[in-house]
Design an enzyme around this catalytic site. Sequence first.
Site, short mmCIF file in Angstrom:
data_model
loop_
_atom_site.label_atom_id
_atom_site.label_comp_id
_atom_site.label_asym_id
_atom_site.label_seq_id
_atom_site.Cartn_x
_atom_site.Cartn_y
_atom_site.Cartn_z
N THR A 1 0.52 4.59 0.70
CA THR A 1 0.51 5.50 1.84
C THR A 1 0.92 4.75 3.11
O THR A 1 0.33 3.74 3.47
CB THR A 1 -0.88 6.11 2.03
OG1 THR A 1 -1.27 6.72 0.81
CG2 THR A 1 -0.87 7.13 3.14
N ASP B 1 0.87 -1.17 0.00
CA ASP B 1 0.00 0.00 0.00
C ASP B 1 0.91 1.22 0.00
O ASP B 1 1.83 1.31 0.81
CB ASP B 1 -0.89 -0.01 1.24
CG ASP B 1 -1.80 1.20 1.28
OD1 ASP B 1 -2.45 1.47 0.27
OD2 ASP B 1 -1.84 1.87 2.32
N ASP C 1 -1.11 0.01 6.52
CA ASP C 1 -1.25 0.63 7.83
C ASP C 1 -2.66 1.12 8.09
O ASP C 1 -3.00 1.45 9.22
CB ASP C 1 -0.27 1.81 7.97
CG ASP C 1 -0.62 2.97 7.02
OD1 ASP C 1 -1.35 2.73 6.03
OD2 ASP C 1 -0.17 4.09 7.28
#
Length: 798
Positions: free
Chosen positions: A318, A316, A554
Site C-alpha cells: 500500500t 510495502d 509510507d
Amino acid sequence: MTHIDAGSELDPVHPVALPESPPAGLTGAEVAERVARGQVNDVPVRSSRSLGEIVRANVFTRFNAIIGVLWLVMLFVAPIQDSLFGFVIIANTGIGIVQEWRAKQTLDSLAVVGESRPTVRRDGTAAEVATSEIVLDDLIEIGPGDKIVVDGVCAEAEGLEIDESLLTGEADPVVKRPGDPVMSGSFVVAGGGAYKATRVGREAYAAQLAEEASRFTLVHSELRTGISTILKYVTWMMVPAAAGLVVTQLVVKNNGLKDAVARTVGGIVPMVPEGLVLLTSVAFAIGVIRLGRKQCLVQELPAIEGLARVDTVCLDKTGTLTEGGMDVTDLRTLDGADERYVRKVLGALGESDPRPNASLQAIIDAYPDSEEWRCVESLPFSSARKYSGAAFSEGDGETSTWLLGAPDVLLGDGDPALAETEKLNEQGLRVLLLARARRDLDEPEPAKGARPTALVVLEQRLRPDASDTLRYFADQDVRAKVISGDNAVSVGAVAAKLGLDGTAVDARRLPDGRDGMADALDSGTVFGRVTPRQKRDMVGALQSRGHTVAMTGDGVNDVLALKDADIGVAMGSGSEATRAVAQIVLLDNSFASLPSVVGEGRRVIGNITRVATLFLVKTVYSVLLALLVVCWGVEYPFLPRHLTLLSTLTIGVPAFFLALAPNKERAKPHFVPRVMRYAVPGGVVAGAATFLTYLLARHHYTGPGALDAETSAATLTLFLVSMWVLAVIARPYTWWRLTLVAAMAAAFFLVLAVPPLQTFFALRLIGLTMPWTAVGISVAAAAVLELMWKWVDRRFAD
C-alpha cells in the site's frame, strides 16, 4: 485497510468515549505573550551544514595544511612556475565549496517541502503551523502516523496508542489517557487525540536527537571510511619518504639551497592525494542536486551510495506498489442481512474515526453517514489487531457494537465467508468484513464470537510505474520482497499483475527463529498478514544472511523496519514518523524514482573507485621515487612545476570528468582492497620505469644543463606511463572518453613543441637517443602494467 501498524501485538486497549466539548486551545493574545517571552519551539533543525561549516570542512584539512606550508615556502625560494600547485589547490577547494553550497541549497529547499506541519488548536480552530511556531501550552492534535514534536501531557485520547521505541527501545505501543505524559520523538500508531505542550525548544526530551537526525551527515559510508583508511596509510608512508628526501637534497648532494628546497617540495607534494577527498565530496554533492531535481530528498548523503549497494528491496504494497486511494466496488451481505441497514452501519463507522485511512475513506465516500446514530465508544484501527470498531446508540435507545477488519482474523476457520473472500483475494481485490460484536469493545478480545454481516470489496489502484520499476530491479539482480499486512493471496495477486512472480506466504505461519525466517524469505516473494514486529524481524533475518536491505513504506507500520533497514525510503505523502526515520524521501511519491537513486549511487561508487586508482598510483610512484632517490643519493628528478603539469593532465582534469560521468556498473564491496590492487602495481611500474630512464639519462647527458635534460627525459617517461594508466581507467571507451585522453596527450606535446611553454615548464628534450629510450621504456612499462592488471582481474574476479 491501509495498515497503520503498531510495533507488536497489543495489550488490551480500553476505548474511550468521544469528548463532548473539546478545549479551544490558546488564544491569539496568549500565543503572542509566549512568543514575547521566548517560549517557542526554536530548535534550529537543519537539513545541511552551514556555509561556515562547509568552508571550514573544505579548507581546514590535514593535507591542505601540508600543501599550504609547502606553497608558502615555494613562493619565497622558487619561480612562480614551481608554485602552481598551490593555485590548483585553491581552485579545487573553491569548486568543492561551491558544489556543496549548491547541494545545501537543494537540500534546504526540499526539506521545506517535506517538513511536517503539526495541527495546533488555537481560538477553537485547528490549523497547521510550522514546528518552530509551536509555543508553550499549545494544544496539538495528533492522529495515526503523527510524530510527537514537543514534550507534553495528553489532553484528549480516542483509543490513543503511542510508540516510544525510537526513544526507549521498547517496541510495544503505550496506551495514553488524559493526564499521561507524551515524549517528543515518539509517534502515534493508532487512535487520535491532543496533547498540551509542556516543554518546547531545547528543553524537549528528543530535541538534540531530532536536530542530529535531520542534519547533513557523512556517516556509515564504505566509500568515506575507505578513503579515510587510505589517507591514514598514505600519511604514514609520507613521513619516512619525505624525511629521507629532505636529508638527501639538502645535505648529501650539497646543492644550492633554493634548488634543493624546490626539488624536496617537488618530491613531497605529489605524495598527497588531496583531490581524492574533494572529488568524493563533489560527486556526492552533485548527486544530491541531480536527485533534488527529481523531487528526491536525500536526508543522509551516504544513502545515495547505500542504495546502490542494496541487493534486496522490501516493499510495502500500500502506497508503494498501489496508490493511496481505493474504491468500493461491491457490498455482499451475509446471513440475510439488510443491505440498507448495513450501509447505515458503514456510514456510522466512517463518521466515528476523525482520521480515516484510505480504506475507511473509500467507505465514507461510498456510504455517507445519515447522522441518525451517535458513537459512544470507538476502537481505532491497528495492524496488530487487524480491525477497528465502534459502539453506537441507534436513536431508538438500542446500542450496537460493530467491528470492521480482516475476514481471516475476525472469522473462525471453516467459515463459509472465508471461501468467498479467498476468491476475491485471488483477483487482487481487498476485502473487509463487517461483523457485529457479541462483546463490549473494552473486552480483551471483542472479536471473539463476532457475527459476520457483510463483505466490503475494495479495488486498489496500481501505480502505473510500479511494473517498470520492479523490472528494473530484476534486471539489476536486486531481489524484491513484498511485505504487507494484507491478505497474502490478495497481495500475491497484485504483485502478479505487476509482473512479480513468486510464492505468497501467510506471515502468521512463519517460524519465529531468525534462521527459519531467513530460509522462508529466501524461498518466498510475497508475504501477507505481516505484523510490524515481523517486518522488523524480516529485515534483521535478511541482514543476518549478509544481504544489504532497503525498506520502502509510507505508513507508521513501516517505521520500525525502516529504522533497522540499511536504507529506509519513505513516500513524501506518508506519515511524519516514516519521513523522520528514512534516509531518502520521495517527495513526489513516485516509486519510479528509486532507479534514479540507485543509478546515482552506482555512478558515485563506480567513478570514485576509478579516480581513486588514478590518485593513488601517483601517491605510490611519488613515494617510491623518493625512496629510490634517497637510496641512490641523487638529485630528485622533478621540480614542482613538472609534477603539477603531469598531475593536471593525467589526473586532475580527467578525474573531474570521469567522476561525474554516467556509470551503471553494479556496486561492489571492499573499496580499499579493490583500489589498492590496481594502484600499487601501477605506481610501482610507473616509478620504476621513470627512475630507470632518469639513471640512463644521468649517464647519457653531461655538462651544463644536464639536469634539465635528465628531468625532461624522466618527465616524458612518467607522462607516457601515466597516460597508459589513464587510458586503462577510462575503459570502456566512448567518444568523449577517447576525446578526453587524446586532449590530455595533445596538451602535453603542445608544451614540448612551443618554446615559451618549454621555458615556462623547464622541459626540453635534447637529441633523439634519450627521448626514444624514454618512449621504449614507457612502452615496456605499459605492457608489464597491462599484464599485471589482467592477472589481477583474473585472480580477484568477482
